[in-house]
Design a protein around this motif. Structure first.
Motif: not given
Length: 943
Positions: A323-327, A317-319, A312-313
């Motif tokens: 998100k950062k990569a998309r931004k 972390k991957m999510d 889960e952790e």
């Protein structure tokens, strides 16, 4: 006939001054239902259980002779497996402190011990390169696994699979299939020794630590779990031995393996590396029981702590990464481009294993253990190089956790080797001094009653009255301490070099010192006015100086205070008159400097001990050498006479303390117990006690008993002990069908197994005699025509007047389960036919089927050729076949019925407990509702 001189035996009384020895590892143990409070530490041949909260020793697991090298607690917390330097393993009960189970199979020191998940099996690795799996319940060895070429460093059972993974100093990691007892895979991706390995992430990842600053991670995939039908075909390679993998060099310089064509249980691929901060080798690599915390340390004082993230952790972390990569991608893209951008983020090993913090201890770490509480608090306990145990705690889930030292066990010992010991005049207090502290111990309770800081101490004594002590240091200073307050009263610069020796004058008014500045100085006690108070305090003043040509190593007064003996670096001992300081005698004969000496109570003899390993006994009247004794196998470090006798003790670098008679020049007794060099000893004024100190950091107390010691008996006991040692070192008995060196039996020939075989042989001889007597008795009765009483053997009468065959069965039942196979291996074949016939009788009676079948199958296995070629044994084997099959099936039926009954009872209990659980939950909910209503009413009344 003249009277013989009677000696009294000295025996080991206690070990103290030791918190934990360096060869073994520290482990948390569960005691009284508490976890994280008690630790087990090796203490020479014993194991000490310490209470970390109170700093007290609460239990001692008594060892025999050899030093402890490895500890492992059982999963249920009730037992502790202890490995020793001679290759033996003992399992102690933590409730009673007794060690009832002993395993002998290894030829060298135990380096690794590990239980399986249920605690029924124990895997042991040793310096002899073998791994043995033991059955703890049956107290016997299951199998020996050979394959490593150097010492084993770690062995781990897998929880779900019947597999074992081992690492060694031969740079290999081997996977073993315990169903077939063979190595099916070898990982050769290490250039140096593999010092540790752990399994994490639900046993799908293996982490290894080697001699570099890299922790290597390996992904494990079990073939039955791989559902991909399009698995690539394995490459064709040349025929090779099973279990051996061909290798090639990868791009990064490490060795990778080609897949072997035979069926495999799992695949193992390198996933990456985690870089450690330390540059030296991994000393210990461990994971806590939950598998969430990983920690390792090198040869320094830093423990590096990592956290294994859960699925889960990792997903969270991957999510975040996605998100950062998309931004970032959106920011970089032009306005005319499509909004749907494909962004991929790779998961690295650092995303799964996160560095938490470093724990810095006060000294170099020798071993550690971890425990993670349900609240998320991590406790790490350390056994340090300087005889110290420290406990640290931290919260790994906090962003920047700070480790806090919560407990420390220090008072029970010195940080360095004790170099001087002294007894008080009343035999009650013992002084020990080391490089940093002076400690006063109560001899009867062995408790430390005073600790005082000092410089590097080399010699010491109690001032008459036992209220002050004088210490001589390596820097040439005299330090005077008051015991009541523990304060340093005065420091005097006595010598320019090391102050090697002190000797109190017989009139107790002063003392003499000898130092490395080639001088002997005389001092008197005096009372001076204390600056801080109106009372006077003790001080010393120098009266005379004797200048010599060589460094002074030891000084001693004669009991009448007329002579002074001075040992010099030129290998001589010079005797001077005390009043005029004129030269009297020179004692020369030693090839190396005299390190220690002492003068007898009547002033007739002087004994000198030297680095040339000899002790010489001289007469003080003419300086003639009465006798030269080869005393030790290394330097003689200390020598002291017993008061009012011509008996003296010597301590040597060969780990031994010996007692001698200076009149008869005889060796009386050897006190063995220390595992490293003995630095010094002290004999109590009464002569009833001896205390010694060693490089193993232990202080040992020896006590004089009332038991007389007869020299002939002592020599006989020594010869017996030597014979027993030689028996253990003999070659193992050959097994037909096995080549030399390929012994896969788990046992080892010891004096106990030889004695067990002798007992079996004696029992069968008795059985033969008694059966022959019974036949003769029948013939006599037939001839006489009446019943004649049969004489019964006293041995059979002692066992309750049992039959000879029943006596043989009793002997088999009395042999330890762990020694049974080896005892049968030693048994000559001439006894085997009788044993097989007796087994047939016993199995027909249906008693001890499991034991008898185990012995029977083992005998058939090792004597198969001789048994099958013997025509006389064919009918016996046929009968055994019938009876064994029927009786074993009966036993299996009984066990199956009992198992079914237990399963039924278990289901009944679970059903009842579920009902109880729901009833408790309902009552708890009602109680909460009642409390809430009360609170609401109270609020309403207040408003």
């Amino acid at each position: 006939m003249g009277l013989t001189k009677q000696y009294l035996r000295y025996v080991a009384s206690a070990v103290f001054g030791l918190i934990g020895s360096q060869k073994g590892n520290i482990v948390f143990v569960t005691l009284r239902g508490e976890k994280g409070r008690y630790v087990a530490v090796p203490a020479c041949e014993h194991v000490f259980i310490w209470d970390l909260r109170k700093g007290e020793k609460i239990l001692i697991l008594q060892g025999l002779k050899h030093e402890v090298t490895c500890l492992c607690p059982s999963p249920d917390g009730l037992h502790l497996a202890v490995g020793y330097e001679d290759g033996s393993i003992r399992i102690f009960s933590l409730l009673s402190g007794e060690g009832n189970v002993t395993f002998n199979g290894h030829k060298a020191a135990i380096t690794s011990l590990k239980y399986d998940q249920l605690g029924g099996r124990l895997a042991s690795g040793s310096k002899d390169t073998d791994v043995i799996v033991w059955d703890v319940i049956n107290e016997s060895g299951l199998y020996r696994l050979k394959g490593h070429k150097d010492a084993i460093t770690q062995a781990l059972f897998l929880r779900e699979k019947n597999l074992l993974v081992t690492s060694g100093k031969d740079t290999m990691v081997k996977w073993w299939d315990l169903d077939t007892q063979h190595c099916f895979r070898t990982i050769v991706g290490h250039r140096t020794e593999v010092w540790g390995l752990v399994l994490v992430s639900e046993e799908k990842r293996l982490i290894t630590g080697a001699s570099d600053s890299e922790l290597r991670a390996w992904d494990i995939a079990y073939l039955q779990e791989i559902e991909d039908p399009e698995e690539p075909e394995p490459k064709k390679i040349k025929e090779s031995s099973p279990g051996i993998q061909d290798t090639h060099e990868a791009e990064d310089g490490t060795l990778e393996m080609e897949e072997a064509p035979e069926d495999r249980i799992l695949t193992c691929r390198k996933a990456g590396s985690i870089m450690r901060e330390g540059r030296d080798r991994v000393v210990n690599l461990a994971v806590d029981k939950t598998g969430r915390i990983l920690a390792c340390h090198g040869t320094d004082s830093v423990l590096e702590v990592f956290r294994i993230l859960s699925k889960e952790e990792i997903q969270k972390k991957m999510d975040k990464k996605m998100k950062k990569a998309r931004k970032k991608a959106k920011g970089n893209s032009c306005k005319g481009e499509e909004e749907d951008l494909e962004v991929s983020v790779e998961m690295t090993l650092q995303d799964e294993i996160q560095r938490v913090t470093n724990i810095k201890t006060s000294a170099k770490i020798k071993s550690f253990d971890l425990i993670l509480s349900p609240q998320g608090e991590l406790k790490a306990v350390f056994l340090l190089q300087n005889n110290l145990v420290e406990l640290y705690s931290l919260s790994p889930s906090v962003p920047a956790p700070q480790p806090v030292r919560t407990n420390r066990i220090t008072i029970g010992g010195h940080r360095s080797d004790v170099r001087t010991l002294s007894f008080s005049s009343d035999n009650i207090a013992v002084l020990s001094a080391a490089a940093d502290s002076v400690k006063i111990w109560n001899r009867s309770t062995l408790q430390c009653i005073r600790t005082m800081t000092c410089e590097y101490a080399l010699c010491s004594f109690f001032v008459p009255g036992d209220r002050q002590v004088v210490i001589g240091t390596k820097t040439g200073k005299l330090q005077l301490y008051d015991l009541a307050s523990g304060n340093l009263l005065e420091t005097i610069d006595a010598h320019d070099g090391a102050l090697w020796s002190l000797s109190l004058s017989p009139d107790q008014r002063g003392f003499v010192t000898g130092g490395a500045d080639k001088s002997v100085k005389f001092w008197d006690f005096e009372l001076v006015k204390d600056e801080n108070s109106t009372q006077k305090r003790l001080s010393v003043k120098q009266t005379r100086t004797l200048q010599l040509d060589e460094e002074v190593l030891c000084v001693r007064y004669s009991p009448n205070q007329k002579l002074l003996a001075v040992s010099l670096l030129d290998c001589t001992v010079k005797i001077f008159y005390v009043d005029t300081l004129k030269f009297f005698l020179s004692l020369y004969g030693h090839k190396l400097p005299v390190i220690c000496m002492d003068i007898s109570y009547d002033g007739a003899l002087i004994a000198t001990g030297s680095a040339d390993r000899n002790v010489k006994i001289w007469g003080l009247d003419f300086g003639d050498c009465h006798k030269s004794l080869f005393a030790h196998d290394d330097s003689v470090m200390y020598l002291q006479f017993v008061s009012k006798s011509h008996l003296f003790f010597t301590a040597g670098k060969d780990h031994k303390i010996k007692q001698w008679d200076a009149d008869k020049f005889e060796h009386i007794q050897t006190l063995e117990g220390h595992h490293q060099e003995v630095w010094c000893l002290a004999v109590s004024p009464s002569g009833d006690y001896v205390v010694s100190s060693s490089h193993d950091k232990s202080l040992r107390l020896w006590e004089r008993t009332r038991e007389p010691l007869i020299l002939e008996e002592e020599r006989e006991m020594q010869r017996e002990a030597e014979y027993e040692e030689s028996v253990a070192k003999e070659e193992q008995p050959a097994v037909p069908g096995e080549t030399q060196g390929d012994n896969y039996f788990t046992g080892k020939k010891t004096i106990e197994t030889v004695k067990a075989a002798e007992r079996i042989m004696e029992a069968i001889e008795l059985y033969r005699e008694e059966t022959a007597k019974m036949k003769e008795h029948k013939a006599i009765c037939k001839a006489a025509g009446k019943e004649v009483p049969l004489p019964i053997s006293p041995i059979l009468m002692a066992y309750g007047n049992i039959s000879p065959s029943a006596y043989v069965l009793e002997i088999f039942k009395g042999i330890r389960s762990s020694e049974l196979e080896e005892a049968l291996l030693v048994l000559p074949f001439s006894y085997v036919p009788d044993v097989l016939k007796l087994f047939n009788e016993f199995i027909q009676l249906g008693s001890d089927i499991e034991l008898l079948c185990r012995c029977l199958f083992f005998l058939l296995r090792i004597h198969f050729g001789q048994i099958t070629s013997n025509q006389m044994l064919v009918p016996v084997i046929e009968k055994l076949k019938e009876t064994t099959i029927s009786k074993v099936s009966q036993v299996r039926d009984v066990i199956g019925f009992n198992m079914a009954g237990l399963d039924y009872l278990k289901r009944e209990c679970e059903a009842k407990s579920e009902v109880m659980f729901f009833a408790d939950a309902t009552s708890h909910l009602e109680e909460k509702k009642r409390k809430r209503k009360k609170r609401e009413k109270l609020i309403l009344t207040l408003t």
